[in-house]
Write a protein that holds these residues in place. Structure first.
Motif, PDB file in Angstrom:
ATOM      1  N   VAL A  74      15.939  41.617  51.336  1.00 15.05           N
ATOM      2  CA  VAL A  74      16.267  42.415  50.163  1.00 15.05           C
ATOM      3  C   VAL A  74      16.868  41.460  49.141  1.00 15.05           C
ATOM      4  CG1 VAL A  74      17.638  44.323  49.281  1.00 15.05           C
ATOM      5  CG2 VAL A  74      16.688  44.445  51.576  1.00 15.05           C
ATOM      6  N   SER A  75      16.151  41.251  48.034  1.00 10.75           N
ATOM      7  CA  SER A  75      16.573  40.234  47.085  1.00 10.75           C
ATOM      8  C   SER A  75      17.774  40.670  46.253  1.00 10.75           C
ATOM      9  CB  SER A  75      15.412  39.855  46.173  1.00 10.75           C
ATOM     10  OG  SER A  75      14.973  40.999  45.469  1.00 10.75           O
ATOM     11  N   LYS A  76      17.789  41.892  45.777  1.00 13.44           N
ATOM     12  CA  LYS A  76      18.860  42.348  44.903  1.00 13.44           C
ATOM     13  C   LYS A  76      19.566  43.533  45.536  1.00 13.44           C
ATOM     14  CE  LYS A  76      21.032  42.514  40.932  1.00 13.44           C
ATOM     15  NZ  LYS A  76      22.064  41.599  40.648  1.00 13.44           N
ATOM     16  N   LYS A  77      20.804  43.324  45.980  1.00 14.32           N
ATOM     17  CA  LYS A  77      21.580  44.400  46.565  1.00 14.32           C
ATOM     18  C   LYS A  77      22.553  44.927  45.511  1.00 14.32           C
ATOM     19  CE  LYS A  77      22.971  42.125  50.349  1.00 14.32           C
ATOM     20  NZ  LYS A  77      23.572  41.926  51.665  1.00 14.32           N
ATOM     21  N   PRO A  78      22.696  46.244  45.400  1.00 17.23           N
ATOM     22  CA  PRO A  78      23.597  46.794  44.385  1.00 17.23           C
ATOM     23  C   PRO A  78      25.064  46.578  44.761  1.00 17.23           C
ATOM     24  CG  PRO A  78      22.699  48.549  45.716  1.00 17.23           C
ATOM     25  CD  PRO A  78      22.006  47.289  46.145  1.00 17.23           C
ATOM     26  N   CYS A  79      25.877  46.386  43.756  1.00 17.60           N
ATOM     27  CA  CYS A  79      27.315  46.214  43.947  1.00 17.60           C
ATOM     28  C   CYS A  79      27.939  47.579  44.189  1.00 17.60           C
ATOM     29  CB  CYS A  79      27.910  45.553  42.710  1.00 17.60           C
ATOM     30  SG  CYS A  79      29.688  45.349  42.788  1.00 17.60           S
ATOM     31  N   ILE A  80      28.716  47.702  45.287  1.00 17.89           N
ATOM     32  CA  ILE A  80      29.339  48.992  45.592  1.00 17.89           C
ATOM     33  C   ILE A  80      30.827  48.998  45.280  1.00 17.89           C
ATOM     34  CG2 ILE A  80      27.659  49.655  47.334  1.00 17.89           C
ATOM     35  CD1 ILE A  80      29.715  48.800  49.452  1.00 17.89           C
ATOM     36  N   SER A  81      31.447  47.823  45.183  1.00 13.42           N
ATOM     37  CA  SER A  81      32.877  47.767  44.904  1.00 13.42           C
ATOM     38  C   SER A  81      33.234  46.387  44.356  1.00 13.42           C
ATOM     39  CB  SER A  81      33.664  48.042  46.178  1.00 13.42           C
ATOM     40  OG  SER A  81      35.039  47.982  45.925  1.00 13.42           O
ATOM     41  N   MET A  82      34.313  46.344  43.595  1.00 16.92           N
ATOM     42  CA  MET A  82      34.806  45.073  43.058  1.00 16.92           C
ATOM     43  C   MET A  82      36.328  45.067  43.131  1.00 16.92           C
ATOM     44  SD  MET A  82      32.472  44.316  39.718  1.00 16.92           S
ATOM     45  CE  MET A  82      33.118  42.681  39.524  1.00 16.92           C
ATOM     46  N   PHE A  83      36.895  43.872  43.281  1.00 17.49           N
ATOM     47  CA  PHE A  83      38.334  43.707  43.184  1.00 17.49           C
ATOM     48  C   PHE A  83      38.636  42.309  42.685  1.00 17.49           C
ATOM     49  CE2 PHE A  83      37.358  42.456  47.506  1.00 17.49           C
ATOM     50  CZ  PHE A  83      38.155  41.357  47.747  1.00 17.49           C
ATOM     51  N   GLU A  84      39.840  42.139  42.154  1.00 18.15           N
ATOM     52  CA  GLU A  84      40.271  40.840  41.660  1.00 18.15           C
ATOM     53  C   GLU A  84      41.149  40.180  42.703  1.00 18.15           C
ATOM     54  OE1 GLU A  84      42.289  40.879  37.944  1.00 18.15           O
ATOM     55  OE2 GLU A  84      40.443  41.113  36.802  1.00 18.15           O
ATOM     56  N   LEU A  85      40.979  38.881  42.844  1.00 15.31           N
ATOM     57  CA  LEU A  85      41.759  38.090  43.793  1.00 15.31           C
ATOM     58  C   LEU A  85      42.261  36.860  43.073  1.00 15.31           C
ATOM     59  CD1 LEU A  85      42.581  37.623  46.819  1.00 15.31           C
ATOM     60  CD2 LEU A  85      40.473  36.320  47.018  1.00 15.31           C
ATOM     61  N   THR A  86      43.554  36.584  43.196  1.00 13.67           N
ATOM     62  CA  THR A  86      44.108  35.371  42.601  1.00 13.67           C
ATOM     63  C   THR A  86      44.247  34.300  43.673  1.00 13.67           C
ATOM     64  OG1 THR A  86      46.407  35.989  42.994  1.00 13.67           O
ATOM     65  CG2 THR A  86      45.419  36.733  40.928  1.00 13.67           C
TER      66      THR A  86
END
Length: 163
Positions: A74-86
């Motif tokens: 599967v070439s393009k998987k959809p983004c289900i979640s995001m978060f920021e990390l420092t």
């Protein structure tokens, strides 16, 4: 003549060290669940009927199906979640809650096991209330890009082995 900068260097460092980590659906998670369910089903067949040949045939077919499922690209998987990390180990899942990565976090070839402590503005909590605010999160490696996995492992390494 020396010019005065309006932006302190510490603020530049803090803005440059934030990473946006994006998560996609994990195929390894689905394979793990399917394999576990099949194992339980086959063990019940063996325990109650002693049909070892049926269990062996079922295991063989399951291994073939799961390996075929794993090979489908599967070439393009959809983004289900995001978060920021420092780089200091602060995670921000939404704008209100900020968590600190704890030293008990781990990573392996399967993924990252994050133990997160809620950071609040009011630090007058008792010790038992702070333990309740811990969040445990497992992220499968295939749901991260190689770059995001490297960033998370770098932060975990810094948290577990401070120099």
């Amino acid at each position: 003549m020396k010019t005065v900068s309006l932006t302190p260097w510490c603020n530049l460092f803090l803005t440059e060290s934030k990473y946006s980590i994006s998560l996609t659906r994990s195929r390894n998670k689905a394979l793990l669940y399917a394999g576990s369910a099949t194992f339980i089903l086959l063990m019940s067949v063996v325990l109650f009927t002693y049909a070892y040949h049926l269990a062996l045939a079922g295991a063989f077919v399951t291994v073939l199906l799961l390996s075929g499922f794993k090979q489908v690209n599967v070439s393009k998987k959809p983004c289900i979640s995001m978060f920021e990390l420092t780089s200091q180990g602060l995670c921000c899942f939404d704008q209100q809650q900020i968590y600190q990565v704890q030293a008990s976090s781990r990573f392996s070839f399967l993924g990252c096991w994050l133990v997160l402590q809620l950071i609040s503005n009011n630090q007058l909590h008792t010790n038992s209330e702070k333990n309740k605010a811990k969040k445990v999160l497992f992220i499968f490696r295939d749901s991260l890009s190689a770059q995001d996995f490297a960033r998370i492992t770098r932060v975990i390494t810094q948290m577990t082995c401070p120099h």
